[in-house]
Motif scaffolding. Structure first.
Motif, PDB file in Angstrom:
ATOM      1  N   HIS A 165       0.888  -1.278   0.074  1.00  0.00           N
ATOM      2  CA  HIS A 165       0.081  -0.174  -0.022  1.00  0.00           C
ATOM      3  C   HIS A 165       0.966   1.376   0.025  1.00  0.00           C
ATOM      4  O   HIS A 165       0.586   2.269  -0.578  1.00  0.00           O
ATOM      5  CB  HIS A 165      -0.871   0.194   1.393  1.00  0.00           C
ATOM      6  N   TRP A 166       1.874   1.141   0.861  1.00  0.00           N
ATOM      7  CA  TRP A 166       2.913   2.314   0.948  1.00  0.00           C
ATOM      8  C   TRP A 166       4.193   1.755   1.062  1.00  0.00           C
ATOM      9  O   TRP A 166       4.432   1.308   2.345  1.00  0.00           O
ATOM     10  CB  TRP A 166       2.330   3.436   2.081  1.00  0.00           C
ATOM     11  N   PHE A 167       5.070   2.129   0.386  1.00  0.00           N
ATOM     12  CA  PHE A 167       6.526   1.382   0.773  1.00  0.00           C
ATOM     13  C   PHE A 167       7.810   2.567   0.316  1.00  0.00           C
ATOM     14  O   PHE A 167       7.483   3.228  -0.789  1.00  0.00           O
ATOM     15  CB  PHE A 167       6.677   0.113   0.336  1.00  0.00           C
ATOM     16  N   GLN A 168       8.996   2.134   0.851  1.00  0.00           N
ATOM     17  CA  GLN A 168      10.181   2.826   0.626  1.00  0.00           C
ATOM     18  C   GLN A 168      11.049   1.822   0.758  1.00  0.00           C
ATOM     19  O   GLN A 168      11.005   1.164   1.536  1.00  0.00           O
ATOM     20  CB  GLN A 168      10.351   4.064   1.479  1.00  0.00           C
ATOM     21  N   GLY A 169      12.273   1.911  -0.504  1.00  0.00           N
ATOM     22  CA  GLY A 169      13.074   0.847  -0.358  1.00  0.00           C
ATOM     23  C   GLY A 169      14.350   1.261  -1.053  1.00  0.00           C
ATOM     24  O   GLY A 169      14.269   2.337  -1.590  1.00  0.00           O
ATOM     25  N   TYR A 170      15.479   0.273  -1.000  1.00  0.00           N
ATOM     26  CA  TYR A 170      16.751   0.352  -1.520  1.00  0.00           C
ATOM     27  C   TYR A 170      17.248  -0.643  -1.994  1.00  0.00           C
ATOM     28  O   TYR A 170      17.266  -1.667  -1.371  1.00  0.00           O
ATOM     29  CB  TYR A 170      17.691   1.202  -0.183  1.00  0.00           C
ATOM     30  N   GLU A 171      17.979  -0.535  -3.156  1.00  0.00           N
ATOM     31  CA  GLU A 171      18.614  -1.986  -3.682  1.00  0.00           C
ATOM     32  C   GLU A 171      19.913  -1.587  -4.072  1.00  0.00           C
ATOM     33  O   GLU A 171      20.337  -0.424  -4.335  1.00  0.00           O
ATOM     34  CB  GLU A 171      17.887  -2.501  -4.856  1.00  0.00           C
ATOM     35  N   GLU A 172      20.819  -2.599  -4.024  1.00  0.00           N
ATOM     36  CA  GLU A 172      22.077  -2.266  -4.515  1.00  0.00           C
ATOM     37  C   GLU A 172      22.888  -3.750  -4.915  1.00  0.00           C
ATOM     38  O   GLU A 172      22.279  -4.719  -4.613  1.00  0.00           O
ATOM     39  CB  GLU A 172      23.062  -1.876  -3.452  1.00  0.00           C
ATOM     40  N   ILE A 173      23.990  -3.370  -5.590  1.00  0.00           N
ATOM     41  CA  ILE A 173      24.725  -4.564  -6.241  1.00  0.00           C
ATOM     42  C   ILE A 173      26.101  -4.571  -5.936  1.00  0.00           C
ATOM     43  O   ILE A 173      26.667  -3.149  -6.070  1.00  0.00           O
ATOM     44  CB  ILE A 173      24.353  -4.708  -7.708  1.00  0.00           C
ATOM     45  N   PHE A 174      26.672  -5.504  -5.681  1.00  0.00           N
ATOM     46  CA  PHE A 174      28.123  -5.751  -5.192  1.00  0.00           C
ATOM     47  C   PHE A 174      28.814  -6.735  -6.114  1.00  0.00           C
ATOM     48  O   PHE A 174      28.207  -7.655  -6.433  1.00  0.00           O
ATOM     49  CB  PHE A 174      28.141  -6.281  -3.751  1.00  0.00           C
ATOM     50  N   CYS A 175      30.038  -6.224  -6.558  1.00  0.00           N
ATOM     51  CA  CYS A 175      30.699  -7.095  -7.316  1.00  0.00           C
ATOM     52  C   CYS A 175      32.001  -7.404  -6.617  1.00  0.00           C
ATOM     53  O   CYS A 175      32.960  -6.332  -6.463  1.00  0.00           O
ATOM     54  CB  CYS A 175      31.211  -6.731  -8.698  1.00  0.00           C
ATOM     55  N   ASN A 176      32.312  -8.773  -5.967  1.00  0.00           N
ATOM     56  CA  ASN A 176      33.559  -8.980  -5.334  1.00  0.00           C
ATOM     57  C   ASN A 176      33.600  -7.712  -3.945  1.00  0.00           C
ATOM     58  O   ASN A 176      34.689  -7.323  -3.979  1.00  0.00           O
ATOM     59  CB  ASN A 176      34.936  -8.866  -6.141  1.00  0.00           C
ATOM     60  N   GLU A 177      32.413  -7.501  -3.630  1.00  0.00           N
ATOM     61  CA  GLU A 177      32.364  -6.824  -2.332  1.00  0.00           C
ATOM     62  C   GLU A 177      32.406  -5.416  -2.658  1.00  0.00           C
ATOM     63  O   GLU A 177      32.546  -4.403  -1.774  1.00  0.00           O
ATOM     64  CB  GLU A 177      33.314  -7.460  -1.201  1.00  0.00           C
TER      65      GLU A 177
END
Length: 223
Positions: A197-209
């Protein structure tokens, strides 16, 4: 999600560093760092400041909860169908390089997918740094929308890996990608505060840390 995780997601969704949030709350950066690592906990005065600044309730901040779907104001079947369609559209548009649509804005990249009464449209601008919006209509009535903005941080970023991660979204995490997805040297992770209904988010990608990509997003039901 527990309090430290919620605080990280909410802070990052506003694009703030720990130091910047500390200034807004008139506390030290060390205090914010301790809150986010679970080594400390804000007093009631700071909890109230946090709730006002983040536009969430104190109850939401302090109660431990999983990021599950809240069906309180919508029929379970209706929202389940919406989420299932959003995931289906995700499998048939950008993440799968399918159903490209004509640009709706100058130099925008667009995708559109329909099934029955539902229609999904995703449009974004930019490349290495990008911003966009996806929305869903039912019988031509808008019912859901999400805005996102992200950037590539390192040349080791893999667009194919990102698309594979997005295709791995499921009913538990239907917002962007799953909580965690890994393939070879790449790791994708996503955290969300709120529900469909109502959200906030964050995504990230790591390559070899090494962090090579990040994206902030927020959205929910519209009416």
């Amino acid at each position: 999600m527990i309090f430290p995780e919620k605080l990280q997601v909410l802070r990052k969704s506003k694009g703030l560093t720990q130091e910047e949030l500390a200034v807004r709350l008139n506390v030290s950066r060390q205090a914010v760092a301790k809150w986010e690592t679970g080594q400390g906990y804000p007093d009631i005065e700071n909890l109230i400041r946090l709730s006002n600044f983040m536009n969430v309730t104190v109850d939401y901040l302090v109660k431990t909860q999983e990021c599950n779907i809240d069906f309180s104001d919508t029929k379970v079947d209706d929202i389940s169908q919406l989420i299932a369609f959003r995931l289906e559209a995700n499998q048939n548009t950008y993440a799968a390089d399918m159903n490209k649509y004509m640009s709706t804005r100058p130099n925008s990249q667009d995708y559109r997918y329909s099934n029955g009464d539902y229609m999904y449209h995703d449009t974004y601008v930019g490349g290495q740094c990008f911003a966009g919006q996806e929305a869903v209509w039912k019988s031509n009535k808008p019912i859901y929308a999400m805005n996102y903005i992200g950037r590539v941080l390192d040349e080791r970023f893999s667009g194919r890996f990102l698309k594979d991660a997005l295709k791995a979204a499921d009913m538990k995490m239907p917002y962007r990608g799953p909580s965690l997805y890994q393939a070879g040297e790449y790791i994708y992770q996503s955290k969300v505060a709120g529900d469909f209904h109502w959200f906030q988010g964050y995504e990230e990608i790591f390559c070899n840390e090494i962090k090579v990509y990040e994206c902030y997003f927020h959205g929910g039901m519209v009416k």
